[in-house]
Design an enzyme around this catalytic site. Structure first.
Site, PDB file in Angstrom:
ATOM      1  N   LYS A 116       0.823  -1.219   0.000  1.00 22.74           N
ATOM      2  CA  LYS A 116       0.000   0.000   0.000  1.00 22.74           C
ATOM      3  C   LYS A 116       0.856   1.268   0.000  1.00 22.74           C
ATOM      4  O   LYS A 116       0.513   2.246  -0.677  1.00 22.74           O
ATOM      5  CB  LYS A 116      -0.923   0.019   1.223  1.00 22.74           C
ATOM      6  CG  LYS A 116      -2.091  -0.973   1.150  1.00 22.74           C
ATOM      7  CD  LYS A 116      -3.052  -0.718   2.316  1.00 22.74           C
ATOM      8  CE  LYS A 116      -3.800  -1.975   2.753  1.00 22.74           C
ATOM      9  NZ  LYS A 116      -4.820  -2.445   1.839  1.00 22.74           N
ATOM     10  N   GLU A 200      -3.112   7.682   7.570  1.00 19.77           N
ATOM     11  CA  GLU A 200      -3.880   8.591   6.709  1.00 19.77           C
ATOM     12  C   GLU A 200      -5.102   9.136   7.427  1.00 19.77           C
ATOM     13  O   GLU A 200      -5.519   8.624   8.462  1.00 19.77           O
ATOM     14  CB  GLU A 200      -4.259   7.915   5.377  1.00 19.77           C
ATOM     15  CG  GLU A 200      -5.174   6.727   5.511  1.00 19.77           C
ATOM     16  CD  GLU A 200      -5.447   6.026   4.182  1.00 19.77           C
ATOM     17  OE1 GLU A 200      -4.549   5.977   3.312  1.00 19.77           O
ATOM     18  OE2 GLU A 200      -6.564   5.508   4.017  1.00 19.77           O
ATOM     19  N   HIS A 235     -15.273  -4.479   7.158  1.00 17.63           N
ATOM     20  CA  HIS A 235     -14.495  -4.101   5.975  1.00 17.63           C
ATOM     21  C   HIS A 235     -14.560  -5.137   4.865  1.00 17.63           C
ATOM     22  O   HIS A 235     -13.686  -5.209   4.015  1.00 17.63           O
ATOM     23  CB  HIS A 235     -13.034  -3.799   6.339  1.00 17.63           C
ATOM     24  CG  HIS A 235     -12.889  -2.697   7.346  1.00 17.63           C
ATOM     25  ND1 HIS A 235     -13.395  -1.436   7.135  1.00 17.63           N
ATOM     26  CD2 HIS A 235     -12.325  -2.669   8.577  1.00 17.63           C
ATOM     27  CE1 HIS A 235     -13.122  -0.688   8.188  1.00 17.63           C
ATOM     28  NE2 HIS A 235     -12.493  -1.410   9.081  1.00 17.63           N
ATOM     29  N   GLU A 275      -9.534   1.020  -6.278  1.00 17.72           N
ATOM     30  CA  GLU A 275     -10.493   1.314  -5.206  1.00 17.72           C
ATOM     31  C   GLU A 275     -10.264   2.723  -4.664  1.00 17.72           C
ATOM     32  O   GLU A 275      -9.135   3.112  -4.370  1.00 17.72           O
ATOM     33  CB  GLU A 275     -10.340   0.293  -4.067  1.00 17.72           C
ATOM     34  CG  GLU A 275     -10.643  -1.133  -4.520  1.00 17.72           C
ATOM     35  CD  GLU A 275     -10.727  -2.126  -3.362  1.00 17.72           C
ATOM     36  OE1 GLU A 275     -11.435  -3.132  -3.516  1.00 17.72           O
ATOM     37  OE2 GLU A 275     -10.096  -1.904  -2.311  1.00 17.72           O
ATOM     38  N   GLU A 288      -6.444   1.567  -3.002  1.00 19.11           N
ATOM     39  CA  GLU A 288      -5.528   0.521  -3.456  1.00 19.11           C
ATOM     40  C   GLU A 288      -6.000   0.004  -4.802  1.00 19.11           C
ATOM     41  O   GLU A 288      -7.117   0.299  -5.242  1.00 19.11           O
ATOM     42  CB  GLU A 288      -5.465  -0.633  -2.438  1.00 19.11           C
ATOM     43  CG  GLU A 288      -6.772  -1.382  -2.274  1.00 19.11           C
ATOM     44  CD  GLU A 288      -6.599  -2.677  -1.481  1.00 19.11           C
ATOM     45  OE1 GLU A 288      -5.466  -3.128  -1.277  1.00 19.11           O
ATOM     46  OE2 GLU A 288      -7.630  -3.242  -1.089  1.00 19.11           O
ATOM     47  N   ASN A 290      -6.555  -3.595  -6.932  1.00 18.99           N
ATOM     48  CA  ASN A 290      -6.555  -5.056  -6.925  1.00 18.99           C
ATOM     49  C   ASN A 290      -6.252  -5.533  -8.340  1.00 18.99           C
ATOM     50  O   ASN A 290      -6.970  -5.207  -9.281  1.00 18.99           O
ATOM     51  CB  ASN A 290      -7.899  -5.600  -6.443  1.00 18.99           C
ATOM     52  CG  ASN A 290      -8.078  -5.363  -4.958  1.00 18.99           C
ATOM     53  OD1 ASN A 290      -7.129  -5.505  -4.183  1.00 18.99           O
ATOM     54  ND2 ASN A 290      -9.266  -4.967  -4.548  1.00 18.99           N
ATOM     55  N   ARG A 292      -6.527  -8.049 -10.338  1.00 21.53           N
ATOM     56  CA  ARG A 292      -7.193  -9.303 -10.699  1.00 21.53           C
ATOM     57  C   ARG A 292      -8.655  -8.993 -10.993  1.00 21.53           C
ATOM     58  O   ARG A 292      -9.084  -7.844 -10.852  1.00 21.53           O
ATOM     59  CB  ARG A 292      -7.127 -10.282  -9.523  1.00 21.53           C
ATOM     60  CG  ARG A 292      -7.678  -9.626  -8.257  1.00 21.53           C
ATOM     61  CD  ARG A 292      -7.770 -10.557  -7.090  1.00 21.53           C
ATOM     62  NE  ARG A 292      -7.946  -9.847  -5.841  1.00 21.53           N
ATOM     63  CZ  ARG A 292      -9.098  -9.390  -5.371  1.00 21.53           C
ATOM     64  NH1 ARG A 292     -10.209  -9.543  -6.071  1.00 21.53           N
ATOM     65  NH2 ARG A 292      -9.162  -8.756  -4.226  1.00 21.53           N
TER      66      ARG A 292
HETATM   67  P1  ADP Z   1      -7.889  -3.976   2.694  1.00 24.60           P
HETATM   68  O1  ADP Z   1      -6.745  -4.099   1.727  1.00 24.60           O
HETATM   69  O2  ADP Z   1      -7.619  -4.632   4.010  1.00 24.60           O
HETATM   70  O3  ADP Z   1      -9.209  -4.340   2.093  1.00 24.60           O
HETATM   71  P2  ADP Z   1      -8.410  -1.147   2.217  1.00 24.60           P
HETATM   72  O4  ADP Z   1      -7.340  -0.132   2.244  1.00 24.60           O
HETATM   73  O5  ADP Z   1      -8.929  -1.592   0.870  1.00 24.60           O
HETATM   74  O6  ADP Z   1      -7.931  -2.417   3.075  1.00 24.60           O
HETATM   75  O7  ADP Z   1      -9.627  -0.637   3.090  1.00 24.60           O
HETATM   76  C1  ADP Z   1     -10.706  -1.489   3.414  1.00 24.60           C
HETATM   77  C2  ADP Z   1     -11.893  -0.674   3.914  1.00 24.60           C
HETATM   78  O8  ADP Z   1     -11.508   0.123   5.038  1.00 24.60           O
HETATM   79  C3  ADP Z   1     -12.462   0.305   2.912  1.00 24.60           C
HETATM   80  O9  ADP Z   1     -13.376  -0.290   2.027  1.00 24.60           O
HETATM   81  C4  ADP Z   1     -13.112   1.316   3.839  1.00 24.60           C
HETATM   82  O10 ADP Z   1     -14.362   0.801   4.297  1.00 24.60           O
HETATM   83  C5  ADP Z   1     -12.174   1.367   5.034  1.00 24.60           C
HETATM   84  N1  ADP Z   1     -11.173   2.471   4.907  1.00 24.60           N
HETATM   85  C6  ADP Z   1      -9.968   2.403   4.301  1.00 24.60           C
HETATM   86  N2  ADP Z   1      -9.319   3.585   4.349  1.00 24.60           N
HETATM   87  C7  ADP Z   1     -10.114   4.441   5.019  1.00 24.60           C
HETATM   88  C8  ADP Z   1     -10.021   5.829   5.415  1.00 24.60           C
HETATM   89  N3  ADP Z   1      -8.947   6.560   5.136  1.00 24.60           N
HETATM   90  N4  ADP Z   1     -11.039   6.367   6.104  1.00 24.60           N
HETATM   91  C9  ADP Z   1     -12.138   5.620   6.415  1.00 24.60           C
HETATM   92  N5  ADP Z   1     -12.292   4.327   6.081  1.00 24.60           N
HETATM   93  C10 ADP Z   1     -11.304   3.727   5.389  1.00 24.60           C
END
Ligand code: ADP
Length: 657
Positions: A116, A200, A235, A275, A288, A290, A292
């Site tokens: 990430k 963040e 999540h 995403e 991020e 993905n 795939r």
């Molecule tokens: P993972 O790789 O574990 O799926 P992500 O970075 O894609 O992690 O985040 C998963 C979820 O976490 C997102 O879909 C969202 O619901 C929540 N999330 C991620 N970043 C933030 C943020 N900066 N503020 C609020 N919620 C967040």
């Protein structure tokens, strides 16, 4: 194009890839673990190769065994599906070295997006909007805390190597920062073997909006619009839809541009998803990528009229993307629900077992069912317990919603617990109906989703009681030609009493057969008249001028009633087993219902263990064995074999230790 491909996956995605290959005339090779020898993907594929034992680490994650299977069967390419090896750059490289096409992006793109922090650094260079934060190398707690202070609370600490919702901590105030950091680093180290984190801004009431992108080997990159995946639990996505409600053409273009910029920055080829997290204002930031195909890709296929697996195959075979950006259009609205073998009412606990009964909605132009299993298949503890994805399409969201509600009500399963009823309630919540979407929707709608707020009505109980009595009567009639003499059918004797349990509630109902139906009286003295017929697995009954129709399944002590609004599962109370607990009967075992004593099983005066069979009686055409409720002594029997006994008669003098 390829002649033969191997699918390095299982379940619904393997079945779905096989379907496209079949349509295109491409032969398929399935791989399977010992737990999957009879699985649906194995049955559907043209050939199948065993790759190891049930645990994924010994089968679906074994790149060497999978490559070996590809070589042995002459497969020219490998489709990794999602999960397992789909984002494993090492496997992508091993395929290339073996001269087999990996149907996915170049290994370098997987690597670039795998971390990430590194991905955010790359995206920053590419001008893709990033959530305000720090994603650099420095990891000293005091430094990171100063960064968090500068960002402003709340902040989110994320494991750089994180995934699947693991390794994230929300921090409310500077004073809490270092403790949260330490705990996040510990979790990251143990889950991903890498303690590196980024910090963040925590976006309040965020929506998860992602863009489907596609690149080919000729330098073309397009996006296929967005999906809203905000409805999540822990999540993890539960419902997905496309397009995202409330999206404006300007914002869609801006997000599409950001996503294709992200893909170009890493030389992307194949299907990928970028995403974003979006604020209520509509502002959005990269989260991020993905690298795939995603579980929820069908909603994009439904609104764009494409087959993304076909696109993947064409691009992997060196062809150009089938469509340019200008040729892609959104048509209508699609929603996907993930049907899981899990108990949504008990913390989403996975449920395993054999799907003794499974009926999914009829597929049509508006309803697509991507299933990984069929009736009779097992849900094992080894893999993701997904049963199927239900995808509906219609011209607008309102109509698609109605279709989804109907499709969910048509899902029937027995043998394992599914989340179908939970999904049905979720789709019906005010928040989802009004597209008031953000990642906290499920928590916010907690009350409406809580099963305790959806108790069975008097009509539900009465219906279940009639079905229970009729199902057991017809089962007995089938078992014995003499059962026709059953007074229940001929002369309509006294009411039958039946005890049912549902959602921790118990009711004893009296069911009295009448000329054109039944009269049912509940524990709470409500009395309902039911008209119509029931038998051999289905019913059409009128209660209070409403016609209730559906199917019924009697499976052991469970009674499943499937109807227009979904399914309810009742437990048929075994009155004999209830008598096991002598409780306040002074140590005697009582007859739970009228019947005939068949056998006395122990010598009076014997010591017996808890659960020892003491007496067999026949009631309601079934044999029931009375067991010792505890360790103790059988002082004697008050009845003889062959004797007819009434409800509540004392049968055994028992003295528990
Ligand atoms: P993972 O790789 O574990 O799926 P992500 O970075 O894609 O992690 O985040 C998963 C979820 O976490 C997102 O879909 C969202 O619901 C929540 N999330 C991620 N970043 C933030 C943020 N900066 N503020 C609020 N919620 C967040």
């Amino acid at each position: 194009m390829f002649d033969k491909i191997l699918i390095a996956n299982r379940g619904e995605i393997a079945c779905r890839v096989i379907a496209t290959c079949r349509r295109l005339g491409i032969a398929t090779v399935a791989v399977y673990s010992d737990a999957d020898r009879d699985a649906r993907h194995v049955r559907l594929a043209d050939e199948a190769v065993r790759i190891g034992a049930a645990p994924a680490a010994e089968s679906y994650l074994r790149g060497d065994a999978i490559l070996d299977a590809a070589r042995r069967t002459g497969a020219q390419a490998i489709h990794p599906g999602y999960g397992f090896l789909s984002e494993n750059a090492g496997f992508a490289r091993a395929c290339a070295e073996a001269g087999i096409v990996f149907i996915g992006p170049p290994a370098s793109a997987i690597d670039a997006m795998g971390d990430k922090s590194a991905a955010k650094a790359l995206m920053q260079q590419a001008g893709v909007p990033l959530t305000p934060g720090y994603h650099g190398e420095r990891q000293e707690p005091a430094f990171l805390r100063a960064q968090a202070d500068a960002i402003g609370y709340p902040v989110l600490i994320k494991a750089s190597a994180g995934g699947g919702g693991k390794g994230m901590r929300r921090v409310e105030a500077s004073a809490d920062f270092e403790a949260a950091l330490a705990s996040c680093q510990r979790e990251a180290q143990s889950a991903f073997g890498n303690a590196h984190v980024l910090v963040e801004k925590y976006i309040e009431r965020p929506r998860h909006i992602e863009i489907q992108v596609f690149g080919d080997g000729h330098g073309n990159v397009v996006h296929l619009f967005e999906r809203d995946c905000s409805v999540q639990r822990r999540h993890q996505k539960v419902l997905e839809e496309a397009p995202a409600p409330g999206m404006t053409p300007e914002r869609r273009a801006a997000m599409g541009r950001a996503a294709t910029d992200a893909a170009r920055a890493v030389g992307y080829v194949g299907a990928g998803t970028v995403e974003f997290i979006a604020a209520p204002s509509g502002e959005f930031w990269f989260m991020e990528m993905n690298t795939r195909l995603q579980v929820e890709h069908p909603v994009t296929e439904m609104i764009t009229g494409t087959d993304l697996v076909e696109w993947q195959l064409r691009v992997a075979a060196g062809q150009k993307l089938p469509k340019t950006q200008d040729e892609l259009r959104i048509h209508g609205h699609a929603i996907e629900a993930r049907l899981y073998a899990e108990d949504a009412d008990r913390g989403f606990l996975p449920s395993t077992g054999t799907l003794r009964h499974l009926r999914l909605p009829q597929a049509s132009a508006n309803v697509r069912v991507d299933a990984g299993v069929e009736q009779g298949d097992a849900i094992t503890p080894y893999y993701d317990p997904m049963i199927a994805k239900l995808v509906v399409w219609d011209v607008d969201r309102e109509r698609a919603l109605l279709r989804m509600q109907r499709a969910l009500a048509q899902c029937q399963a027995a043998g394992v617990t599914t989340n179908a009823a939970f999904l049905h309630r979720l789709v019906a919540t005010a928040s989802f109906q009004h597209a008031d979407l953000d990642t906290a929707l499920i928590e916010r709608e907690h009350e409406a989703l809580d099963i305790a707020h959806h108790p069975a009505s008097a009509a539900d109980w009465a219906l279940a009681a009639v079905l229970a009595v009729e199902e057991s009567a017809s089962a007995t009639a089938e078992a014995s030609p003499w059962a026709i003499a059953d007074g229940w059918r001929l002369t309509g004797p006294a009411a039958r009493s039946i005890t049912l349990e549902h959602l921790q509630q118990q009711q004893t109902l009296q069911v009295r057969r009448e000329a054109d139906g039944w009269q049912v009286q509940g524990s709470d003295a409500t009395s309902l008249r039911i008209i119509g017929h029931a038998g051999s697995g289905n019913y059409a009954l009128q209660i209070d001028d409403r016609l209730l129709r559906g199917d019924v399944l009697h499976d052991g002590s469970a009674l499943y009633v499937f109807g227009d609004t979904g399914q309810r599962r009742y437990t048929l109370h075994d009155p004999v087993a209830d008598a096991d607990n002598p409780g306040d009967h002074g140590g005697s075992l009582l007859a739970p219902m009228p019947g005939r004593v068949i056998a006395l099983l122990v010598e009076p005066g014997s010591r017996v263990a808890r659960g020892a069979p003491l007496l067999v009686m026949e009631a309601m055409k079934m044999e029931h064995t009375l067991q010792a409720p505890a360790e103790g002594v059988v002082n004697g029997y008050r009845v003889r074999a062959g004797e007819q006994v009434g409800d509540g008669a004392v049968l055994v003098d028992f003295e528990a230790d």
